[in-house]
Scaffold this motif. Structure first.
Motif, short mmCIF file in Angstrom:
data_model
loop_
_atom_site.label_atom_id
_atom_site.label_comp_id
_atom_site.label_asym_id
_atom_site.label_seq_id
_atom_site.Cartn_x
_atom_site.Cartn_y
_atom_site.Cartn_z
N VAL A 81 0.67 -0.85 0.02
CA VAL A 81 0.16 -0.15 0.07
C VAL A 81 1.26 1.34 0.23
O VAL A 81 0.39 2.07 -0.58
CB VAL A 81 -0.94 0.05 1.14
N ALA A 82 1.64 0.96 0.74
CA ALA A 82 3.19 2.43 0.66
C ALA A 82 3.14 2.73 -0.18
O ALA A 82 3.60 3.96 -0.99
CB ALA A 82 3.94 2.67 2.03
N SER A 83 3.87 1.52 -0.74
CA SER A 83 4.29 1.42 -2.41
C SER A 83 3.30 1.79 -3.34
O SER A 83 3.74 3.53 -4.03
CB SER A 83 4.99 0.72 -2.84
N MET A 84 2.44 1.62 -3.58
CA MET A 84 1.63 2.07 -4.71
C MET A 84 0.94 3.53 -3.80
O MET A 84 0.79 4.03 -5.02
CB MET A 84 -0.47 0.79 -4.24
N MET A 85 0.73 3.99 -3.11
CA MET A 85 0.45 4.74 -2.55
C MET A 85 1.63 6.31 -2.75
O MET A 85 1.04 7.55 -2.04
CB MET A 85 -0.46 5.61 -1.52
N SER A 86 2.91 6.36 -3.10
CA SER A 86 3.93 6.60 -2.78
C SER A 86 4.04 7.62 -1.55
O SER A 86 4.07 8.42 -1.69
CB SER A 86 3.96 7.63 -4.30
N ALA A 93 9.37 -1.43 0.70
CA ALA A 93 8.83 -0.20 0.48
C ALA A 93 10.25 1.10 0.49
O ALA A 93 10.59 2.10 0.12
CB ALA A 93 9.10 -0.08 2.15
N LEU A 94 11.03 0.22 1.10
CA LEU A 94 12.70 0.26 0.46
C LEU A 94 13.01 0.53 -0.84
O LEU A 94 13.72 1.75 -1.74
CB LEU A 94 14.18 -0.12 0.91
N ALA A 150 11.19 1.33 -2.96
CA ALA A 150 9.42 2.04 -3.39
C ALA A 150 10.45 3.91 -3.23
O ALA A 150 9.40 4.50 -2.99
CB ALA A 150 8.01 1.28 -2.73
N GLY A 151 11.37 3.41 -2.65
CA GLY A 151 11.79 5.23 -2.30
C GLY A 151 10.62 5.20 -0.55
O GLY A 151 10.74 6.72 -0.58
N CYS A 152 10.44 4.58 -0.29
CA CYS A 152 9.29 4.96 1.32
C CYS A 152 10.18 4.36 2.04
O CYS A 152 10.88 3.14 2.94
CB CYS A 152 8.50 3.61 1.15
N HIS A 153 10.67 5.23 3.62
CA HIS A 153 11.43 4.79 4.77
C HIS A 153 9.76 4.04 5.07
O HIS A 153 9.23 4.41 5.28
CB HIS A 153 11.51 6.02 5.69
N MET A 154 10.23 3.19 6.41
CA MET A 154 9.44 2.09 7.10
C MET A 154 10.69 2.15 8.07
O MET A 154 11.68 2.24 8.09
CB MET A 154 9.87 0.80 6.14
N ALA A 156 15.51 4.69 2.98
CA ALA A 156 15.55 4.61 1.57
C ALA A 156 16.61 5.57 0.79
O ALA A 156 16.63 6.53 1.37
CB ALA A 156 13.95 4.49 0.60
N GLN A 157 17.47 4.78 0.09
CA GLN A 157 17.75 6.48 -1.10
C GLN A 157 17.13 7.06 -1.56
O GLN A 157 17.52 8.40 -1.83
CB GLN A 157 19.02 5.57 -1.58
N ALA A 158 16.97 6.61 -2.19
CA ALA A 158 15.81 7.35 -3.48
C ALA A 158 14.05 7.68 -2.75
O ALA A 158 13.84 6.96 -2.08
CB ALA A 158 15.46 7.09 -4.71
N ASN A 159 13.71 8.97 -3.11
CA ASN A 159 12.54 9.49 -2.68
C ASN A 159 11.35 8.45 -3.01
O ASN A 159 11.67 8.08 -4.42
CB ASN A 159 11.99 10.87 -2.34
#
Ligand code: GLU
Length: 369
Positions: A161-166, A228-229, A231-235, A260-263
Protein backbone atom coordinates in the motif's frame (compact mmCIF):
# COMPACT_ATOMS: atom_id res chain seq x y z
CA UNK A 1 15.83 10.67 12.08
CA UNK A 2 12.80 11.29 14.20
CA UNK A 3 11.73 14.22 12.02
CA UNK A 4 11.24 11.82 9.11
CA UNK A 5 7.86 10.99 10.57
CA UNK A 6 6.82 14.49 11.63
CA UNK A 7 7.79 15.92 8.23
CA UNK A 8 6.21 13.17 6.14
CA UNK A 9 3.58 14.10 3.59
CA UNK A 10 2.01 10.66 3.40
CA UNK A 11 2.23 8.04 6.11
CA UNK A 12 1.03 4.44 6.25
CA UNK A 13 0.68 3.05 9.77
CA UNK A 14 0.32 -0.69 10.29
CA UNK A 15 -1.09 -1.92 13.56
CA UNK A 16 -0.61 -5.53 14.58
CA UNK A 17 -3.29 -7.68 16.20
CA UNK A 18 -1.25 -8.18 19.36
CA UNK A 19 -1.36 -4.45 20.05
CA UNK A 20 -5.00 -3.92 19.35
CA UNK A 21 -6.62 -6.96 20.88
CA UNK A 22 -6.28 -7.91 24.52
CA UNK A 23 -5.09 -11.50 24.56
CA UNK A 24 -6.89 -12.28 27.80
CA UNK A 25 -10.30 -10.76 27.12
CA UNK A 26 -10.30 -10.78 23.31
CA UNK A 27 -11.55 -7.16 23.37
CA UNK A 28 -10.12 -4.07 21.69
CA UNK A 29 -7.66 -2.08 23.79
CA UNK A 30 -9.63 1.14 23.59
CA UNK A 31 -7.33 3.52 25.46
CA UNK A 32 -4.36 2.49 23.37
CA UNK A 33 -6.35 2.83 20.15
CA UNK A 34 -7.51 6.29 21.21
CA UNK A 35 -3.97 7.41 21.96
CA UNK A 36 -2.86 6.24 18.52
CA UNK A 37 -5.77 8.07 16.89
CA UNK A 38 -4.68 11.25 18.74
CA UNK A 39 -1.25 10.84 17.16
CA UNK A 40 -2.80 10.25 13.72
CA UNK A 41 -4.91 13.38 14.12
CA UNK A 42 -1.73 15.33 14.96
CA UNK A 43 -0.07 14.06 11.78
CA UNK A 44 -3.09 15.16 9.78
CA UNK A 45 -3.06 18.61 11.36
CA UNK A 46 0.61 18.84 10.36
CA UNK A 47 -0.53 18.28 6.78
CA UNK A 48 0.11 14.58 6.21
CA UNK A 49 -2.17 12.09 4.48
CA UNK A 50 -2.70 9.14 6.77
CA UNK A 51 -3.51 5.55 5.82
CA UNK A 52 -4.07 2.86 8.43
CA UNK A 53 -3.52 -0.83 7.86
CA UNK A 54 -5.15 -2.62 10.75
CA UNK A 55 -5.00 -6.26 11.67
CA UNK A 56 -7.16 -7.72 14.35
CA UNK A 57 -10.21 -9.08 12.54
CA UNK A 58 -9.34 -12.69 13.19
CA UNK A 59 -8.20 -12.09 16.76
CA UNK A 60 -11.45 -10.25 17.53
CA UNK A 61 -13.79 -12.60 15.72
CA UNK A 62 -12.46 -15.94 16.92
CA UNK A 63 -13.67 -15.45 20.48
CA UNK A 64 -17.05 -14.09 19.45
CA UNK A 65 -17.54 -17.17 17.29
CA UNK A 66 -16.38 -19.47 20.07
CA UNK A 67 -13.45 -20.93 18.14
CA UNK A 68 -10.76 -22.83 20.04
CA UNK A 69 -7.39 -21.41 21.08
CA UNK A 70 -4.29 -22.19 19.03
CA UNK A 71 -3.80 -22.35 15.30
CA UNK A 72 -6.99 -22.09 13.27
CA UNK A 73 -7.77 -23.79 9.98
CA UNK A 74 -7.96 -21.43 6.99
CA UNK A 75 -11.76 -21.55 6.86
CA UNK A 76 -11.97 -20.92 10.59
CA UNK A 77 -9.75 -17.82 10.29
CA UNK A 78 -11.86 -16.63 7.41
CA UNK A 79 -15.05 -17.07 9.39
CA UNK A 80 -13.46 -15.29 12.37
CA UNK A 81 -12.37 -12.42 10.13
CA UNK A 82 -15.91 -12.03 8.79
CA UNK A 83 -17.14 -11.46 12.33
CA UNK A 84 -14.20 -9.49 13.69
CA UNK A 85 -13.88 -7.06 10.80
CA UNK A 86 -17.19 -5.45 11.74
CA UNK A 87 -16.01 -4.68 15.27
CA UNK A 88 -12.62 -3.60 14.01
CA UNK A 89 -13.98 -1.11 11.49
CA UNK A 90 -16.44 0.20 14.03
CA UNK A 91 -13.74 0.81 16.63
CA UNK A 92 -11.58 2.81 14.20
CA UNK A 93 -14.53 4.67 12.78
CA UNK A 94 -15.75 5.77 16.22
CA UNK A 95 -12.34 6.78 17.48
CA UNK A 96 -11.62 8.78 14.33
CA UNK A 97 -15.05 10.36 14.28
CA UNK A 98 -14.47 11.64 17.82
CA UNK A 99 -11.64 13.69 16.28
CA UNK A 100 -13.76 14.77 13.30
CA UNK A 101 -12.01 12.41 10.93
CA UNK A 102 -13.92 10.22 8.50
CA UNK A 103 -12.82 6.57 8.38
CA UNK A 104 -13.15 4.51 5.21
CA UNK A 105 -13.00 0.73 5.26
CA UNK A 106 -10.99 -0.77 2.39
CA UNK A 107 -10.62 -4.54 2.14
CA UNK A 108 -8.07 -5.66 -0.40
CA UNK A 109 -6.76 -8.92 -1.81
CA UNK A 110 -3.31 -9.67 -3.14
CA UNK A 111 -4.46 -9.29 -6.75
CA UNK A 112 -5.71 -5.75 -6.06
CA UNK A 113 -2.13 -4.68 -5.53
CA UNK A 114 -0.51 -7.02 -8.06
CA UNK A 115 -2.70 -6.88 -11.13
CA UNK A 116 -2.22 -3.54 -12.84
CA UNK A 117 -5.78 -2.69 -13.75
CA UNK A 118 -7.06 -3.38 -10.25
CA UNK A 119 -4.02 -1.64 -8.84
CA UNK A 120 -4.91 1.54 -10.69
CA UNK A 121 -8.48 1.32 -9.46
CA UNK A 122 -7.43 0.75 -5.86
CA UNK A 123 -5.00 3.63 -6.10
CA UNK A 124 -7.62 5.97 -7.55
CA UNK A 125 -10.07 5.12 -4.77
CA UNK A 126 -7.49 5.63 -2.04
CA UNK A 127 -6.33 8.91 -3.62
CA UNK A 128 -9.90 10.17 -3.69
CA UNK A 129 -10.40 9.28 -0.04
CA UNK A 130 -7.20 11.11 0.89
CA UNK A 131 -8.15 14.17 -1.14
CA UNK A 132 -11.41 14.28 0.78
CA UNK A 133 -9.52 14.14 4.06
CA UNK A 134 -10.63 10.63 5.05
CA UNK A 135 -8.42 8.00 6.65
CA UNK A 136 -8.57 4.68 4.80
CA UNK A 137 -8.56 1.76 7.23
CA UNK A 138 -7.24 -1.15 5.24
CA UNK A 139 -7.19 -4.86 5.94
CA UNK A 140 -6.89 -7.91 3.77
CA UNK A 141 -10.22 -9.25 2.58
CA UNK A 142 -9.60 -12.37 4.63
CA UNK A 143 -13.00 -13.92 4.10
CA UNK A 144 -12.66 -14.41 0.37
CA UNK A 145 -8.90 -14.64 -0.23
CA UNK A 146 -7.91 -18.27 -0.68
CA UNK A 147 -4.53 -19.42 0.55
CA UNK A 148 -2.74 -19.03 -2.79
CA UNK A 149 -3.86 -15.45 -3.28
CA UNK A 150 -3.45 -14.29 0.26
CA UNK A 151 -0.90 -12.03 1.84
CA UNK A 152 -1.68 -13.64 5.18
CA UNK A 153 0.19 -10.88 6.97
CA UNK A 154 -0.42 -7.17 7.02
CA UNK A 155 3.28 -6.23 7.09
CA UNK A 156 3.73 -6.92 3.39
CA UNK A 157 0.25 -5.68 2.59
CA UNK A 158 1.07 -2.36 4.30
CA UNK A 159 4.33 -2.10 2.35
CA UNK A 160 2.51 -2.70 -0.93
CA UNK A 161 0.00 0.00 0.00
CA UNK A 162 2.85 2.38 0.90
CA UNK A 163 4.48 1.67 -2.45
CA UNK A 164 1.22 1.95 -4.40
CA UNK A 165 0.39 5.29 -2.76
CA UNK A 166 3.97 6.67 -2.93
CA UNK A 167 4.01 7.17 0.85
CA UNK A 168 7.17 8.58 2.33
CA UNK A 169 7.05 6.73 5.64
CA UNK A 170 5.68 3.31 6.59
CA UNK A 171 5.36 2.69 10.33
CA UNK A 172 5.08 -0.92 11.50
CA UNK A 173 3.82 -0.85 15.06
CA UNK A 174 4.74 -4.11 16.61
CA UNK A 175 5.12 -5.92 19.91
CA UNK A 176 8.87 -5.59 19.52
CA UNK A 177 10.77 -2.29 19.39
CA UNK A 178 12.79 -3.05 16.28
CA UNK A 179 15.31 -5.30 14.60
CA UNK A 180 18.02 -7.13 16.54
CA UNK A 181 21.08 -8.86 15.16
CA UNK A 182 19.67 -12.13 16.57
CA UNK A 183 16.45 -13.06 18.41
CA UNK A 184 16.40 -10.49 21.27
CA UNK A 185 16.32 -13.11 24.02
CA UNK A 186 19.57 -14.58 22.69
CA UNK A 187 22.86 -13.61 24.33
CA UNK A 188 24.84 -11.00 22.41
CA UNK A 189 21.85 -9.79 20.33
CA UNK A 190 22.36 -6.13 19.51
CA UNK A 191 19.78 -3.57 18.46
CA UNK A 192 19.93 -2.20 14.89
CA UNK A 193 18.79 1.45 14.94
CA UNK A 194 19.21 2.12 11.22
CA UNK A 195 19.97 0.37 7.96
CA UNK A 196 19.82 1.38 4.32
CA UNK A 197 19.98 -1.98 2.58
CA UNK A 198 18.57 -5.43 3.15
CA UNK A 199 21.51 -7.72 2.73
CA UNK A 200 21.47 -11.50 3.28
CA UNK A 201 23.02 -10.75 6.68
CA UNK A 202 20.01 -8.61 7.58
CA UNK A 203 17.66 -11.32 6.39
CA UNK A 204 19.46 -13.80 8.60
CA UNK A 205 18.70 -11.62 11.62
CA UNK A 206 14.99 -12.36 11.40
CA UNK A 207 14.21 -15.22 13.72
CA UNK A 208 11.00 -17.23 13.84
CA UNK A 209 7.63 -15.49 14.25
CA UNK A 210 7.43 -14.24 17.84
CA UNK A 211 3.93 -13.06 18.53
CA UNK A 212 1.14 -15.48 19.36
CA UNK A 213 -1.71 -13.40 17.97
CA UNK A 214 -0.84 -11.97 14.58
CA UNK A 215 0.78 -13.83 11.72
CA UNK A 216 3.75 -11.52 11.18
CA UNK A 217 7.07 -11.78 12.95
CA UNK A 218 10.39 -10.33 11.82
CA UNK A 219 10.52 -12.28 8.55
CA UNK A 220 7.51 -10.53 7.04
CA UNK A 221 8.77 -7.19 8.39
CA UNK A 222 12.04 -7.64 6.52
CA UNK A 223 10.05 -8.54 3.40
CA UNK A 224 8.01 -5.39 3.93
CA UNK A 225 11.27 -3.45 4.24
CA UNK A 226 12.39 -4.70 0.82
CA UNK A 227 9.16 -3.56 -0.79
CA UNK A 228 9.25 -0.18 0.96
CA UNK A 229 12.89 0.59 0.24
CA UNK A 230 12.59 -0.30 -3.43
CA UNK A 231 9.62 2.08 -3.61
CA UNK A 232 11.64 4.89 -2.03
CA UNK A 233 9.65 4.78 1.21
CA UNK A 234 11.33 4.85 4.63
CA UNK A 235 10.13 2.20 7.04
CA UNK A 236 10.29 2.15 10.80
CA UNK A 237 9.64 -0.77 13.12
CA UNK A 238 8.59 0.53 16.51
CA UNK A 239 7.02 -0.76 19.66
CA UNK A 240 3.34 -0.18 20.13
CA UNK A 241 3.26 -1.27 23.73
CA UNK A 242 2.90 2.18 25.24
CA UNK A 243 0.28 4.85 24.63
CA UNK A 244 0.92 7.42 21.88
CA UNK A 245 3.25 5.20 19.86
CA UNK A 246 3.75 7.68 16.99
CA UNK A 247 4.47 10.62 19.24
CA UNK A 248 7.05 8.48 20.97
CA UNK A 249 8.82 7.87 17.66
CA UNK A 250 8.98 11.59 16.92
CA UNK A 251 10.32 12.14 20.44
CA UNK A 252 13.21 9.83 19.75
CA UNK A 253 12.17 6.53 21.29
CA UNK A 254 14.31 3.62 20.24
CA UNK A 255 13.14 2.03 17.00
CA UNK A 256 14.66 0.61 13.79
CA UNK A 257 14.68 2.81 10.70
CA UNK A 258 15.02 1.34 7.23
CA UNK A 259 16.21 4.37 5.29
CA UNK A 260 15.35 4.63 1.60
CA UNK A 261 17.99 6.07 -0.68
CA UNK A 262 15.67 7.54 -3.30
CA UNK A 263 12.35 9.23 -2.65
CA UNK A 264 9.06 7.64 -3.67
CA UNK A 265 8.67 9.72 -6.80
CA UNK A 266 12.18 8.99 -8.03
CA UNK A 267 11.80 5.30 -7.27
CA UNK A 268 8.53 5.05 -9.12
CA UNK A 269 9.94 6.86 -12.11
CA UNK A 270 13.01 4.63 -12.14
CA UNK A 271 10.71 1.64 -12.08
CA UNK A 272 8.66 2.94 -15.03
CA UNK A 273 11.75 3.93 -17.03
CA UNK A 274 13.81 0.87 -16.32
CA UNK A 275 12.00 -2.35 -15.65
CA UNK A 276 8.99 -2.28 -17.89
CA UNK A 277 8.95 -3.07 -21.57
CA UNK A 278 6.67 -0.67 -23.48
CA UNK A 279 3.90 -2.54 -25.31
CA UNK A 280 2.47 0.37 -27.27
CA UNK A 281 3.19 3.83 -28.62
CA UNK A 282 1.41 7.14 -28.33
CA UNK A 283 2.48 9.57 -31.03
CA UNK A 284 1.96 13.12 -29.78
CA UNK A 285 2.25 16.63 -31.22
CA UNK A 286 4.86 19.24 -30.30
CA UNK A 287 2.40 21.09 -28.08
CA UNK A 288 1.86 17.97 -25.96
CA UNK A 289 5.61 17.44 -25.74
CA UNK A 290 6.01 20.99 -24.46
CA UNK A 291 3.35 20.38 -21.79
CA UNK A 292 5.04 17.14 -20.72
CA UNK A 293 8.39 18.90 -20.52
CA UNK A 294 6.76 21.29 -18.05
CA UNK A 295 5.61 18.39 -15.88
CA UNK A 296 2.00 18.20 -17.07
CA UNK A 297 -0.06 15.07 -17.76
CA UNK A 298 -0.68 13.83 -21.29
CA UNK A 299 -4.21 14.58 -22.49
CA UNK A 300 -5.96 12.81 -25.38
CA UNK A 301 -6.10 16.12 -27.29
CA UNK A 302 -2.34 16.02 -27.75
CA UNK A 303 -2.23 12.46 -29.10
CA UNK A 304 -2.13 11.96 -32.86
CA UNK A 305 -1.81 8.21 -33.19
CA UNK A 306 -1.88 5.03 -31.11
CA UNK A 307 -0.11 1.82 -32.02
CA UNK A 308 0.15 -1.55 -30.30
CA UNK A 309 -2.10 -3.64 -28.17
CA UNK A 310 -2.19 -2.77 -24.52
CA UNK A 311 -4.28 -2.92 -21.40
CA UNK A 312 -4.94 -0.10 -19.03
CA UNK A 313 -1.89 0.25 -16.76
CA UNK A 314 0.60 -1.07 -19.33
CA UNK A 315 3.73 0.86 -20.18
CA UNK A 316 3.73 2.82 -23.43
CA UNK A 317 6.33 4.88 -25.26
CA UNK A 318 5.50 8.49 -25.91
CA UNK A 319 6.88 9.55 -29.24
CA UNK A 320 7.21 12.66 -31.35
CA UNK A 321 9.05 13.02 -34.67
CA UNK A 322 9.77 9.27 -34.56
CA UNK A 323 11.65 9.57 -31.29
CA UNK A 324 10.67 8.22 -27.88
CA UNK A 325 11.06 11.02 -25.34
CA UNK A 326 8.92 9.73 -22.47
CA UNK A 327 7.41 6.58 -21.05
CA UNK A 328 4.35 6.10 -18.92
CA UNK A 329 1.58 3.90 -17.61
CA UNK A 330 -1.43 4.39 -19.84
CA UNK A 331 -4.85 5.02 -18.30
CA UNK A 332 -6.84 3.45 -21.17
CA UNK A 333 -6.68 0.18 -23.06
CA UNK A 334 -5.64 0.38 -26.72
CA UNK A 335 -9.18 0.22 -28.06
CA UNK A 336 -10.41 3.16 -25.99
CA UNK A 337 -7.17 5.07 -26.52
CA UNK A 338 -7.72 4.89 -30.30
CA UNK A 339 -11.26 6.19 -29.91
CA UNK A 340 -10.18 9.30 -28.03
CA UNK A 341 -7.17 10.33 -30.11
CA UNK A 342 -7.21 14.12 -30.50
CA UNK A 343 -10.39 14.62 -28.45
CA UNK A 344 -10.97 17.34 -25.89
CA UNK A 345 -11.80 16.27 -22.33
CA UNK A 346 -15.47 17.15 -22.75
CA UNK A 347 -15.66 14.98 -25.87
CA UNK A 348 -13.93 12.11 -24.06
CA UNK A 349 -16.59 12.31 -21.37
CA UNK A 350 -19.37 12.31 -23.95
CA UNK A 351 -17.90 9.24 -25.62
CA UNK A 352 -16.77 7.15 -22.66
CA UNK A 353 -18.89 8.48 -19.81
CA UNK A 354 -18.36 10.82 -16.90
CA UNK A 355 -16.16 8.36 -15.04
CA UNK A 356 -13.49 8.39 -17.78
CA UNK A 357 -10.24 10.00 -16.64
CA UNK A 358 -9.10 13.07 -18.55
CA UNK A 359 -5.44 12.16 -18.68
CA UNK A 360 -4.34 9.42 -21.03
CA UNK A 361 -1.10 9.23 -19.02
CA UNK A 362 -1.10 10.89 -15.60
CA UNK A 363 2.02 12.88 -14.74
CA UNK A 364 2.68 10.66 -11.69
CA UNK A 365 2.87 7.73 -14.10
CA UNK A 366 5.12 9.49 -16.57
CA UNK A 367 8.87 9.63 -16.90
CA UNK A 368 10.83 11.83 -19.32
CA UNK A 369 13.74 10.04 -20.91
N1 GLU B 1 -5.70 -9.72 8.29
C1 GLU B 1 -5.52 -10.35 9.57
C2 GLU B 1 -6.56 -9.88 10.58
O1 GLU B 1 -7.11 -8.83 10.45
C3 GLU B 1 -4.19 -10.12 10.20
C4 GLU B 1 -2.96 -10.39 9.41
C5 GLU B 1 -1.72 -10.16 10.27
O2 GLU B 1 -1.71 -10.65 11.40
O3 GLU B 1 -0.83 -9.48 9.83
O4 GLU B 1 -6.82 -10.52 11.53
Amino acid sequence: MTSRLSKAKRVVVKVGSALLVDQKTGAIKASWLNSLVDDLADLKVAGADVILVSSGAIALGRRTLGLPKGKLKLEQSQAAAAVGQIALAQAWSEALRARNIVAAQVLVTLTDTEERRRYLNARATLSTLLTQGAVPVINENDTVATSEIRYGDNDRLAARVASMMSADVLVLLSDIDGLYSAPPNQKGATFIPELTEITPAVEAMAGKPVSGVGSGGMITKIEAGKIALSAGCHMVIASGHELHPLKRITEGERCSWFVAQANARQARKQWIAGTLQPVGRLVVDEGAKGALDKGKSLLPAGVKDVTGNFERGDTVSIVTGGEEFARGLVAYDAEDARKIVGLKSSEVEKLLGAEATHEIVHRDDLVML
